[in-house]
Design a protein around this motif. Structure first.
Motif, PDB file in Angstrom:
ATOM      1  N   VAL A  62      65.089  60.503   5.043  1.00 14.12           N
ATOM      2  CA  VAL A  62      65.769  59.274   4.624  1.00 14.12           C
ATOM      3  C   VAL A  62      67.257  59.547   4.396  1.00 14.12           C
ATOM      4  CG1 VAL A  62      65.893  57.495   2.840  1.00 14.12           C
ATOM      5  CG2 VAL A  62      63.670  58.307   3.621  1.00 14.12           C
ATOM      6  N   GLY A  63      67.564  60.719   3.814  1.00 16.16           N
ATOM      7  CA  GLY A  63      68.968  61.061   3.563  1.00 16.16           C
ATOM      8  C   GLY A  63      69.762  61.127   4.861  1.00 16.16           C
ATOM      9  N   GLU A  64      69.162  61.763   5.850  1.00 15.67           N
ATOM     10  CA  GLU A  64      69.829  61.893   7.149  1.00 15.67           C
ATOM     11  C   GLU A  64      70.008  60.518   7.791  1.00 15.67           C
ATOM     12  OE1 GLU A  64      68.040  65.201   9.369  1.00 15.67           O
ATOM     13  OE2 GLU A  64      68.516  64.088  11.191  1.00 15.67           O
ATOM     14  N   LEU A  65      68.982  59.716   7.671  1.00 13.73           N
ATOM     15  CA  LEU A  65      69.044  58.365   8.251  1.00 13.73           C
ATOM     16  C   LEU A  65      70.152  57.533   7.585  1.00 13.73           C
ATOM     17  CD1 LEU A  65      66.197  56.008   9.177  1.00 13.73           C
ATOM     18  CD2 LEU A  65      67.741  55.289   7.385  1.00 13.73           C
ATOM     19  N   GLU A 105      81.430  58.273  -6.573  1.00 11.36           N
ATOM     20  CA  GLU A 105      80.939  59.668  -6.685  1.00 11.36           C
ATOM     21  C   GLU A 105      79.954  60.011  -5.570  1.00 11.36           C
ATOM     22  OE1 GLU A 105      80.797  57.670  -9.787  1.00 11.36           O
ATOM     23  OE2 GLU A 105      82.856  58.386  -9.898  1.00 11.36           O
ATOM     24  N   GLY A 106      79.757  59.087  -4.662  1.00  8.11           N
ATOM     25  CA  GLY A 106      78.862  59.361  -3.543  1.00  8.11           C
ATOM     26  C   GLY A 106      77.391  59.179  -3.883  1.00  8.11           C
ATOM     27  N   GLN A 107      77.112  58.593  -5.062  1.00  4.01           N
ATOM     28  CA  GLN A 107      75.722  58.331  -5.434  1.00  4.01           C
ATOM     29  C   GLN A 107      75.344  56.916  -4.993  1.00  4.01           C
ATOM     30  OE1 GLN A 107      74.005  60.801  -7.117  1.00  4.01           O
ATOM     31  NE2 GLN A 107      75.879  61.996  -6.886  1.00  4.01           N
ATOM     32  N   LEU A 108      74.078  56.744  -4.644  1.00  7.97           N
ATOM     33  CA  LEU A 108      73.615  55.391  -4.321  1.00  7.97           C
ATOM     34  C   LEU A 108      73.868  54.492  -5.526  1.00  7.97           C
ATOM     35  CD1 LEU A 108      70.105  55.369  -2.593  1.00  7.97           C
ATOM     36  CD2 LEU A 108      72.274  54.632  -1.611  1.00  7.97           C
ATOM     37  N   PRO A 123      65.980  61.397  -0.978  1.00  5.80           N
ATOM     38  CA  PRO A 123      66.631  61.597   0.323  1.00  5.80           C
ATOM     39  C   PRO A 123      65.898  62.603   1.210  1.00  5.80           C
ATOM     40  CG  PRO A 123      68.216  61.784  -1.475  1.00  5.80           C
ATOM     41  CD  PRO A 123      66.865  61.727  -2.102  1.00  5.80           C
ATOM     42  N   ALA A 124      65.116  63.495   0.582  1.00  7.50           N
ATOM     43  CA  ALA A 124      64.402  64.518   1.371  1.00  7.50           C
ATOM     44  C   ALA A 124      63.107  63.978   1.982  1.00  7.50           C
ATOM     45  CB  ALA A 124      64.089  65.714   0.477  1.00  7.50           C
ATOM     46  N   THR A 125      62.780  62.719   1.696  1.00  7.63           N
ATOM     47  CA  THR A 125      61.543  62.131   2.232  1.00  7.63           C
ATOM     48  C   THR A 125      61.548  62.170   3.759  1.00  7.63           C
ATOM     49  OG1 THR A 125      61.502  60.621   0.345  1.00  7.63           O
ATOM     50  CG2 THR A 125      60.091  60.051   2.233  1.00  7.63           C
ATOM     51  N   ASN A 126      60.513  62.779   4.300  1.00  9.07           N
ATOM     52  CA  ASN A 126      60.410  62.829   5.764  1.00  9.07           C
ATOM     53  C   ASN A 126      60.015  61.471   6.319  1.00  9.07           C
ATOM     54  OD1 ASN A 126      60.995  65.532   6.674  1.00  9.07           O
ATOM     55  ND2 ASN A 126      59.215  66.132   5.445  1.00  9.07           N
ATOM     56  N   ILE A 127      60.576  61.128   7.450  1.00  2.15           N
ATOM     57  CA  ILE A 127      60.236  59.854   8.084  1.00  2.15           C
ATOM     58  C   ILE A 127      59.226  60.105   9.202  1.00  2.15           C
ATOM     59  CG2 ILE A 127      61.163  57.914   9.410  1.00  2.15           C
ATOM     60  CD1 ILE A 127      63.833  58.433   7.990  1.00  2.15           C
ATOM     61  N   ASN A 169      56.819  55.192  13.264  1.00  2.00           N
ATOM     62  CA  ASN A 169      56.406  53.836  12.856  1.00  2.00           C
ATOM     63  C   ASN A 169      56.735  53.477  11.407  1.00  2.00           C
ATOM     64  OD1 ASN A 169      55.382  53.316  15.438  1.00  2.00           O
ATOM     65  ND2 ASN A 169      53.418  54.259  14.887  1.00  2.00           N
ATOM     66  N   ASP A 170      57.337  54.403  10.655  1.00  4.99           N
ATOM     67  CA  ASP A 170      57.821  54.024   9.317  1.00  4.99           C
ATOM     68  C   ASP A 170      58.927  52.991   9.479  1.00  4.99           C
ATOM     69  OD1 ASP A 170      56.173  55.643   7.861  1.00  4.99           O
ATOM     70  OD2 ASP A 170      57.665  57.190   7.425  1.00  4.99           O
ATOM     71  N   GLU A 171      59.043  52.123   8.457  1.00  2.00           N
ATOM     72  CA  GLU A 171      60.159  51.183   8.424  1.00  2.00           C
ATOM     73  C   GLU A 171      60.887  51.354   7.100  1.00  2.00           C
ATOM     74  OE1 GLU A 171      58.612  47.562  11.272  1.00  2.00           O
ATOM     75  OE2 GLU A 171      58.309  47.351   9.108  1.00  2.00           O
ATOM     76  N   ILE A 172      62.193  51.307   7.171  1.00  3.57           N
ATOM     77  CA  ILE A 172      63.029  51.486   5.977  1.00  3.57           C
ATOM     78  C   ILE A 172      63.641  50.126   5.626  1.00  3.57           C
ATOM     79  CG2 ILE A 172      65.013  52.738   5.001  1.00  3.57           C
ATOM     80  CD1 ILE A 172      62.761  54.617   5.923  1.00  3.57           C
ATOM     81  N   SER A 173      63.625  49.792   4.335  1.00  2.00           N
ATOM     82  CA  SER A 173      64.261  48.546   3.895  1.00  2.00           C
ATOM     83  C   SER A 173      65.252  48.849   2.778  1.00  2.00           C
ATOM     84  CB  SER A 173      63.222  47.556   3.352  1.00  2.00           C
ATOM     85  OG  SER A 173      62.227  47.310   4.316  1.00  2.00           O
ATOM     86  N   ILE A 174      66.388  48.197   2.865  1.00  4.70           N
ATOM     87  CA  ILE A 174      67.360  48.270   1.765  1.00  4.70           C
ATOM     88  C   ILE A 174      67.137  47.003   0.934  1.00  4.70           C
ATOM     89  CG2 ILE A 174      69.803  48.307   1.134  1.00  4.70           C
ATOM     90  CD1 ILE A 174      70.314  49.572   3.935  1.00  4.70           C
ATOM     91  N   ILE A 175      66.671  47.200  -0.292  1.00  6.88           N
ATOM     92  CA  ILE A 175      66.324  46.064  -1.149  1.00  6.88           C
ATOM     93  C   ILE A 175      67.206  46.110  -2.393  1.00  6.88           C
ATOM     94  CG2 ILE A 175      64.474  44.927  -2.460  1.00  6.88           C
ATOM     95  CD1 ILE A 175      63.465  45.138   0.278  1.00  6.88           C
ATOM     96  N   PRO A 176      68.058  45.120  -2.592  1.00  4.28           N
ATOM     97  CA  PRO A 176      68.882  45.161  -3.803  1.00  4.28           C
ATOM     98  C   PRO A 176      68.131  44.690  -5.041  1.00  4.28           C
ATOM     99  CG  PRO A 176      69.565  43.336  -2.370  1.00  4.28           C
ATOM    100  CD  PRO A 176      68.398  44.001  -1.707  1.00  4.28           C
ATOM    101  N   SER A 177      68.465  45.292  -6.185  1.00  2.00           N
ATOM    102  CA  SER A 177      68.094  44.691  -7.468  1.00  2.00           C
ATOM    103  C   SER A 177      69.292  43.830  -7.838  1.00  2.00           C
ATOM    104  CB  SER A 177      67.935  45.738  -8.567  1.00  2.00           C
ATOM    105  OG  SER A 177      66.982  46.681  -8.240  1.00  2.00           O
TER     106      SER A 177
END
Lengths: 94, 140
Positions: A28-31, A50-53, A72-76, A79-87
């Motif tokens: 995920v970090g690389e992506l 500071e470069g933090q999410l 960020p180290a989570t392997n993808i 067929n995984d899908e990534i979503s950016i979801i705001p709070s």
């Protein structure tokens, strides 16, 4: 391997006005790094100085918050899908 | 500019009065017309998920965000912004609002003083994230 990344409405203007983009990355970090390299204007809204999410940015791998995986180290996987979801947070001065 | 009906403004006000002295929060659903104007068509009340002091903090959890997004989709609308209340202070964004803001969205704030809704104002984040800019609300 390209993975589909869903972009929330307010950030689509920085991602070619697309609802989803295909980005490569083994983790995920690389992506996320590749995503913000390809669409550099996304960076300041996803990361603080500071470069933090930013605290309101949540990254989901399928239906799982990546903070409850390996971050960020989570392997993808294929067929995984990534979503950016705001709070959405607000409030008056303390 | 954002166009919001009197009925929707009234519902936002009532939500703020109902949760007073805590903050209320909800989604503003609508669309952007051809000349770039946002048109609000519906609101969705959301339970304040903040675990901090809810008298000065409001939060939409990711799950509630996804639910609101789904409702918008079902209505063929978008989430065009968010509203929340500021109990007993002006309807002006705080530094906390700024730190947590996303671009493009309209942030509608209703000031609720002594359980009575007062002014309603709308704001959006400047491109460089340095500040909010007020946008006019066209009520109809």
């Amino acid at each position: 391997m390209a993975t589909k990344v869903f972009i929330p409405t307010p950030l689509r203007q920085y991602a070619g006005n697309q609802k989803a983009v295909n980005v490569s990355g083994e983790t995920v970090g690389e992506l996320l790094n590749n995503l913000t390299t390809e669409f550099s204007a996304l960076r300041k809204h996803l990361y603080n100085e500071e470069g933090q999410l930013r605290s309101f940015v949540n990254i989901y791998v399928n239906d799982e918050d990546f903070r409850y995986l390996q971050g960020p180290a989570t392997n993808i996987q294929e067929n995984d899908e990534i979503s950016i979801i705001p709070s959405i947070a607000g409030g008056k001065e303390a | 500019m954002i166009q919001i009906s009197n009925e929707i403004i009234s519902r936002i006000s009532k939500h703020g009065e109902k949760t007073y002295p805590e903050e209320c929060i909800g989604a503003v659903l609508g669309f952007v017309n051809d000349d770039g104007r946002k048109i609000a068509r519906e609101i969705m009340e959301i339970e304040n998920a903040s675990t901090e002091n809810r008298q000065r903090r409001s939060l939409v959890s990711p799950d509630d965000y996804k639910a609101a997004d789904q409702v918008a989709d079902d209505l063929d609308l978008d989430i065009i912004g968010w509203y929340h209340s500021h109990p007993d202070v002006k309807a002006v964004p705080s530094q906390y609002d700024l730190d947590n803001a996303l671009p493009w969205y309209s942030y509608v704030i209703v000031s609720v003083k002594k359980q009575k809704a007062a002014e309603t104002r709308s704001w959006f984040l400047k491109e460089d994230r340095s500040a909010f800019q007020e946008e006019s609300i066209k009520q109809y």
